[in-house]
Design a protein around this motif. Sequence first.
Motif, PDB file in Angstrom:
ATOM      1  N   VAL A  52      26.848 -10.808   7.127  1.00 15.31           N
ATOM      2  CA  VAL A  52      28.297 -10.919   7.143  1.00 15.31           C
ATOM      3  C   VAL A  52      28.731 -11.307   5.732  1.00 15.31           C
ATOM      4  N   VAL A  53      29.716 -10.583   5.217  1.00 15.70           N
ATOM      5  CA  VAL A  53      30.276 -10.847   3.893  1.00 15.70           C
ATOM      6  C   VAL A  53      31.737 -11.224   4.104  1.00 15.70           C
ATOM      7  N   ASN A  54      32.112 -12.441   3.715  1.00  8.75           N
ATOM      8  CA  ASN A  54      33.439 -12.981   3.993  1.00  8.75           C
ATOM      9  C   ASN A  54      34.254 -13.044   2.704  1.00  8.75           C
ATOM     10  N   THR A  55      35.438 -12.428   2.736  1.00  4.41           N
ATOM     11  CA  THR A  55      36.242 -12.275   1.535  1.00  4.41           C
ATOM     12  C   THR A  55      37.682 -12.706   1.768  1.00  4.41           C
ATOM     13  N   ARG A  56      38.470 -12.652   0.692  1.00  3.76           N
ATOM     14  CA  ARG A  56      39.916 -12.752   0.859  1.00  3.76           C
ATOM     15  C   ARG A  56      40.389 -11.550   1.671  1.00  3.76           C
ATOM     16  N   THR A  57      41.575 -11.652   2.260  1.00  2.00           N
ATOM     17  CA  THR A  57      41.995 -10.639   3.222  1.00  2.00           C
ATOM     18  C   THR A  57      42.889  -9.547   2.641  1.00  2.00           C
ATOM     19  N   ASP A  58      43.136  -9.551   1.325  1.00  2.00           N
ATOM     20  CA  ASP A  58      43.954  -8.481   0.758  1.00  2.00           C
ATOM     21  C   ASP A  58      43.117  -7.213   0.602  1.00  2.00           C
ATOM     22  N   HIS A  59      43.768  -6.071   0.767  1.00  3.23           N
ATOM     23  CA  HIS A  59      43.058  -4.790   0.779  1.00  3.23           C
ATOM     24  C   HIS A  59      42.334  -4.518  -0.538  1.00  3.23           C
ATOM     25  N   ARG A  60      42.945  -4.908  -1.660  1.00  3.74           N
ATOM     26  CA  ARG A  60      42.330  -4.637  -2.961  1.00  3.74           C
ATOM     27  C   ARG A  60      40.990  -5.363  -3.095  1.00  3.74           C
ATOM     28  N   THR A  61      40.969  -6.633  -2.670  1.00  6.95           N
ATOM     29  CA  THR A  61      39.717  -7.392  -2.741  1.00  6.95           C
ATOM     30  C   THR A  61      38.653  -6.763  -1.857  1.00  6.95           C
ATOM     31  N   ILE A  62      39.019  -6.433  -0.628  1.00 10.83           N
ATOM     32  CA  ILE A  62      38.046  -5.859   0.308  1.00 10.83           C
ATOM     33  C   ILE A  62      37.505  -4.534  -0.214  1.00 10.83           C
ATOM     34  N   GLU A  63      38.374  -3.712  -0.771  1.00 11.95           N
ATOM     35  CA  GLU A  63      37.934  -2.436  -1.327  1.00 11.95           C
ATOM     36  C   GLU A  63      36.959  -2.648  -2.481  1.00 11.95           C
ATOM     37  N   SER A  64      37.258  -3.628  -3.338  1.00 19.41           N
ATOM     38  CA  SER A  64      36.381  -3.935  -4.466  1.00 19.41           C
ATOM     39  C   SER A  64      35.033  -4.451  -3.998  1.00 19.41           C
ATOM     40  N   VAL A  65      35.049  -5.331  -2.994  1.00 20.08           N
ATOM     41  CA  VAL A  65      33.809  -5.890  -2.470  1.00 20.08           C
ATOM     42  C   VAL A  65      32.971  -4.804  -1.794  1.00 20.08           C
ATOM     43  N   GLU A  66      33.608  -3.881  -1.086  1.00 18.64           N
ATOM     44  CA  GLU A  66      32.868  -2.801  -0.437  1.00 18.64           C
ATOM     45  C   GLU A  66      32.131  -1.946  -1.468  1.00 18.64           C
ATOM     46  N   LYS A  67      32.735  -1.736  -2.629  1.00 16.80           N
ATOM     47  CA  LYS A  67      32.058  -1.000  -3.696  1.00 16.80           C
ATOM     48  C   LYS A  67      30.849  -1.783  -4.199  1.00 16.80           C
ATOM     49  N   ALA A  68      31.029  -3.110  -4.323  1.00 17.78           N
ATOM     50  CA  ALA A  68      29.917  -3.955  -4.758  1.00 17.78           C
ATOM     51  C   ALA A  68      28.798  -3.980  -3.723  1.00 17.78           C
ATOM     52  N   ILE A  69      29.165  -3.942  -2.455  1.00 17.31           N
ATOM     53  CA  ILE A  69      28.165  -3.893  -1.379  1.00 17.31           C
ATOM     54  C   ILE A  69      27.303  -2.642  -1.526  1.00 17.31           C
ATOM     55  N   SER A  70      27.945  -1.504  -1.751  1.00 15.55           N
ATOM     56  CA  SER A  70      27.217  -0.256  -1.929  1.00 15.55           C
ATOM     57  C   SER A  70      26.303  -0.323  -3.148  1.00 15.55           C
ATOM     58  N   ALA A  71      26.822  -0.903  -4.257  1.00 17.55           N
ATOM     59  CA  ALA A  71      26.035  -1.012  -5.477  1.00 17.55           C
ATOM     60  C   ALA A  71      24.833  -1.926  -5.305  1.00 17.55           C
ATOM     61  N   ALA A  72      24.936  -2.878  -4.382  1.00 14.71           N
ATOM     62  CA  ALA A  72      23.841  -3.819  -4.137  1.00 14.71           C
ATOM     63  C   ALA A  72      22.883  -3.315  -3.066  1.00 14.71           C
ATOM     64  N   GLY A  73      23.061  -2.085  -2.625  1.00 14.99           N
ATOM     65  CA  GLY A  73      22.146  -1.529  -1.639  1.00 14.99           C
ATOM     66  C   GLY A  73      22.520  -1.816  -0.210  1.00 14.99           C
ATOM     67  N   GLY A  74      23.802  -2.076   0.021  1.00 16.12           N
ATOM     68  CA  GLY A  74      24.259  -2.354   1.373  1.00 16.12           C
ATOM     69  C   GLY A  74      25.060  -1.214   1.965  1.00 16.12           C
ATOM     70  N   THR A  75      25.099  -1.140   3.292  1.00 16.36           N
ATOM     71  CA  THR A  75      25.894  -0.156   4.008  1.00 16.36           C
ATOM     72  C   THR A  75      26.883  -0.884   4.908  1.00 16.36           C
ATOM     73  N   VAL A  76      28.169  -0.583   4.757  1.00 15.46           N
ATOM     74  CA  VAL A  76      29.197  -1.234   5.571  1.00 15.46           C
ATOM     75  C   VAL A  76      29.171  -0.657   6.985  1.00 15.46           C
ATOM     76  N   VAL A  77      29.007  -1.532   7.969  1.00 17.41           N
ATOM     77  CA  VAL A  77      29.063  -1.123   9.375  1.00 17.41           C
ATOM     78  C   VAL A  77      30.507  -1.077   9.832  1.00 17.41           C
ATOM     79  N   ILE A  78      31.247  -2.147   9.524  1.00 20.22           N
ATOM     80  CA  ILE A  78      32.667  -2.234   9.851  1.00 20.22           C
ATOM     81  C   ILE A  78      33.271  -3.358   9.024  1.00 20.22           C
ATOM     82  N   ALA A  79      34.525  -3.184   8.656  1.00 21.61           N
ATOM     83  CA  ALA A  79      35.251  -4.219   7.916  1.00 21.61           C
ATOM     84  C   ALA A  79      36.437  -4.680   8.760  1.00 21.61           C
ATOM     85  N   TYR A  80      36.457  -5.968   9.073  1.00 28.22           N
ATOM     86  CA  TYR A  80      37.587  -6.556   9.788  1.00 28.22           C
ATOM     87  C   TYR A  80      38.531  -7.141   8.739  1.00 28.22           C
ATOM     88  N   GLU A  81      39.420  -6.281   8.228  1.00 28.10           N
ATOM     89  CA  GLU A  81      40.250  -6.665   7.091  1.00 28.10           C
ATOM     90  C   GLU A  81      41.188  -7.817   7.419  1.00 28.10           C
TER      91      GLU A  81
END
Length: 508
Positions: A52-81
């Motif tokens: 579980v990756v817990n972030t701020r709830t604004d869309h820009r932050t979540i979008e940025s973190v999802e890119k970082a997740i991919s770069a770190a070798g992760g696959t997003v199952v679902i994002a509860y924005e």
Amino acid sequence: MAHLRSRRRLALAVPVVLSLTASLGFLPGAASAAPLTASATPSADGPNLAYVVNTRTDHRTIESVEKAISAAGGTVVIAYEKIGVIVVHSANPDFGKQIRAVRGVQSAGATRTAPLTAAGTTDEGAAQMLSAAEAAKVSRTAAAGEEPLEADQWDLRAIGADKAAKTNPGSKNVTVAVIDVGVDDTHPDIAPNFSPSQSANCVGGKPDTTYGAWRPVDAAHYHGTHVAGEIAAARNGIGVAGVAPGVKVSGITVAEPDASQLFYPESVVCAFVFAADHGVEITNNSYYVDPWLYNCLDDPDQRAIVDAVNRAQLYAQKKGTLNVAAAGNSNDDLDSNALVDASSPDDSTAVTRTVDPHKCFDVPTQLPGVVTVASTGVTGAKSYFSSYGKGVIDVAAPGGDKYQIPDTPSKNGRILSTMPNNQYGFLQGTSMATPHVAGVAALLKSKYPWASPAQLQALLKAEADNPGCPTAPYDGNGDGVVDATCVGGKHVNGFYGAGIVNALRAVK
């Protein structure tokens, strides 16, 4: 099987540490952490784990973190924005460490210690099935107006639920979601009150609303069906009756479909959000989140679990959902300074550790705003297995006790309810006490539809009967050894909290 248990409520520690906010940005330096560099090369030779990756709830932050997740070798199952929780799978052994350094990430960690496989409850002991011959014997003793097996339901009479049903059986506008191993909605005692539109399978963290997805995979996954019957088995001339036989019940499956029946955090996050978004008024949580019996905030993985599940259950509360949870079956004083946890992690190799229950938390029962429930037997005494603790337990309810024998046809001190495949059986545990409280809460919500979760909790306590601490030393199993010490007075104490819930008083 995952244990159904209890823990100390975050009365002081959690509000300070977690700030009681949905964002829970408590990790030092999280806002100023550097983004993952493009040159980082993630490893993929580790076990495939869920995070579980817990972030701020604004869309820009979540979008940025999802890119970082991919770069770190992760696959997003679902994002509860709406709550800033992202469920991720990764085989990078350094994924947690890398993603915690990303700007906008407030906490992150693995939700399990064993690799993902292809795809804990709090009952105490094995189920005891009621045979056809035994059921027939009980049915012959039914009084006029009673369900056929109601003579064995001492628990309904203990809280006045049998009489309450004649005054107000509950409203069809109120739904209790059973977050559990699955609910067999084809059972004739459950079918009349079941709500498919508020049911789902959340295993893995993403809701599956395919019709029937909420059903248990086999008869061994009986726990949720038993709980559902305790809450809302219909008064239809068949089998047993529930505490609130007029309300709706739904099933949200969160347990792994294998023999382990583990309740992983991402599945529970999904369940709370799904319940809230589908108009559920009350959730029943007769389990603890695996793999840790206690989640300690000084461990980054366990800290992320507390954060993620708390965000989800707080979201549900804000949407008007009352969450009710089991206290556990360890007979632990949850207000003590130290407890031994020899079962964690329960999905790999457990390591014995000593924890402070004021700093290491049972999830979800210790989260803020959750109603924590202890168990009693037919005499009204604390069940021998039930955990306790002044300032921890909110209320108590019948959960059964094999040492407290009722004067019923089957002479069984456990709780009789529905089982898969049109069966009935006895179970005991704080798992069984919790649905009694959820049922009474549903009756209160039926009478006071405007009541908020906090107001419902206050009403539960106001309507409860408190027997006070026992005058003699507590010896739950009768072996001559004092098993627990009750602290507190007649109004609030460690065994009963504010008291044993009262269904009749609730409807009157």
